[in-house]
Design an enzyme around this catalytic site. Sequence first.
Site, mmCIF file in Angstrom:
data_model
loop_
_atom_site.group_PDB
_atom_site.id
_atom_site.type_symbol
_atom_site.label_atom_id
_atom_site.label_comp_id
_atom_site.label_asym_id
_atom_site.label_seq_id
_atom_site.Cartn_x
_atom_site.Cartn_y
_atom_site.Cartn_z
ATOM 1 N N SER A 23 36.358 -9.276 40.884
ATOM 2 C CA SER A 23 35.929 -7.890 40.706
ATOM 3 C C SER A 23 35.076 -7.794 39.445
ATOM 4 C CB SER A 23 37.178 -7.015 40.575
ATOM 5 O OG SER A 23 36.868 -5.665 40.719
ATOM 6 N N PRO A 24 34.031 -6.960 39.465
ATOM 7 C CA PRO A 24 33.176 -6.864 38.272
ATOM 8 C C PRO A 24 33.964 -6.433 37.034
ATOM 9 C CG PRO A 24 32.677 -5.116 39.870
ATOM 10 C CD PRO A 24 33.587 -6.082 40.537
ATOM 11 N N ALA A 58 29.180 -4.755 35.526
ATOM 12 C CA ALA A 58 28.201 -3.663 35.529
ATOM 13 C C ALA A 58 26.983 -4.076 34.708
ATOM 14 C CB ALA A 58 28.836 -2.414 34.935
ATOM 15 N N GLN A 100 26.558 -6.361 39.988
ATOM 16 C CA GLN A 100 26.823 -4.927 40.126
ATOM 17 C C GLN A 100 25.763 -4.177 39.316
ATOM 18 O OE1 GLN A 100 30.177 -2.956 38.126
ATOM 19 N NE2 GLN A 100 30.787 -2.140 40.108
ATOM 20 N N HIS A 178 26.886 0.388 41.798
ATOM 21 C CA HIS A 178 28.073 0.984 41.158
ATOM 22 C C HIS A 178 27.999 2.505 41.241
ATOM 23 C CE1 HIS A 178 31.539 1.418 38.778
ATOM 24 N NE2 HIS A 178 31.197 0.782 37.674
ATOM 25 N N HIS A 181 33.882 5.187 39.208
ATOM 26 C CA HIS A 181 34.401 5.231 37.833
ATOM 27 C C HIS A 181 33.718 6.229 36.909
ATOM 28 C CE1 HIS A 181 35.925 0.868 38.668
ATOM 29 N NE2 HIS A 181 36.536 1.791 39.393
ATOM 30 N N TYR A 183 30.578 6.958 36.521
ATOM 31 C CA TYR A 183 29.240 6.650 36.011
ATOM 32 C C TYR A 183 28.188 7.467 36.782
ATOM 33 C CZ TYR A 183 31.766 3.229 33.341
ATOM 34 O OH TYR A 183 32.664 2.660 32.480
ATOM 35 N N ARG A 231 30.214 0.301 45.481
ATOM 36 C CA ARG A 231 31.575 0.624 44.980
ATOM 37 C C ARG A 231 31.660 2.114 44.731
ATOM 38 N NH1 ARG A 231 35.495 -2.123 40.352
ATOM 39 N NH2 ARG A 231 36.106 -3.354 42.150
ATOM 40 N N ARG A 325 41.971 -8.239 36.691
ATOM 41 C CA ARG A 325 42.711 -8.783 35.542
ATOM 42 C C ARG A 325 43.437 -10.086 35.841
ATOM 43 N NH1 ARG A 325 45.242 -3.039 34.381
ATOM 44 N NH2 ARG A 325 44.900 -3.059 36.643
#
Length: 357
Positions: A23-24, A58, A100, A178, A181, A183, A231, A325
Amino acid sequence: MKTILLSPLQLRGLELKNRIVVSPMCQYSAEDGFANDWHFVHYGSRAVGGAGLIIAEATAVSPEGRISPYDLGMWKNEHVEKWKQINHFIHQQGSLSGIQLAHAGRKASTGCLWREGDVYLFPDKGGWQPLAPSSIPFESGAPVPLEMDVELIEWVVEEFRKSAQRSNEAGFDVVEIHAAHGYLLHQFLSPITNKRTDKYGGSFDNRVRFLLEVVDAVRQVWPVSKPLFVRISATDWAEGGWDEAQSVKLAMLLKNRGVDLMDISSGGLLPDAKVQIGYGYQVPFAARIRQEADMKTGAVGLITKAEQAETILTNGLADIILVAREFLRDPYFPLHAASQLKDEIAWPVQYERAKPH
Ligand code: FNR
């Protein structure tokens, strides 16, 4: 046992050797947008670890689209060169490489945790004025963003297009736009942050317009043989915000515009959203979009165990598993997942003698 997790997935002209995807994750380790040896080793290690696809963090389409001054960028031709080396290495390990492409919008111009700390950077400290659909700051004390006029919106669409073109030259296999989140693209989607009265605000069709224009611009230059991901945050976790039903509607539109897979996250728009976090907490969103819009989806969020990942796939809840993570804790997650699931995976020949039998 032959698992779905470790079986290949065909997307357009490319095959992921397995369904485990990095995952980015922002590394805040770039200068002037340039990738460097940190990125080479960081992404290279996860390719050695057997990931099917590695989606780089990102990467800003313009300098003011960076979250911090240390973000990666793809806004100039010079950014391409180092990525050729990194992508060549990733390909040598049999992994695919994704990028991304991002614009932080009103969440731009912040410090880095281990440098300036968790602060906003104002222009006198090396920051800049962020852009947004409406001039509403992220929280009190955050910079007041500039409301974008139509000319600026068209300019940013062009920046996404050019960055996608450069990403192709750099040897990337997948572009992920992206739009999650909180953005810039997400800020346009959500009625909480988008208060515009022109053709980019108000109705659902107007709020998704900017994202659709970005998708169209990217798809025009992104080769037909290469997959395009988007995403999103499936919900703002807030009353009156972007939600699951709108996400399904969006997925139906994106499907007809050459988007091959949606990577389903949530939140990030508001600092005080009430997120219900737990293992696999975002999987139901990916499952619903997959089922109702007939769109391929990626599940992400607290997926840390091989068995958990395999169960998501066998239950038909998603098509790929993105791991963030856990990949920082264990770059060899796919190699370990294979032995835990008693499935086969190719180890790097250099490491063969350590392979568990
Ligand atoms: C992230 N995440 C993230 N997401 C994204 O879309 N682009 C990004 O650049 C980043 N950057 C980032 C940095 C770091 C250090 C972390 C830990 C996370 C979110 C990430 O991709 C993922 O969606 C979440 O971390 C949830 O997945 P895990 O960590 O529970 O597997």
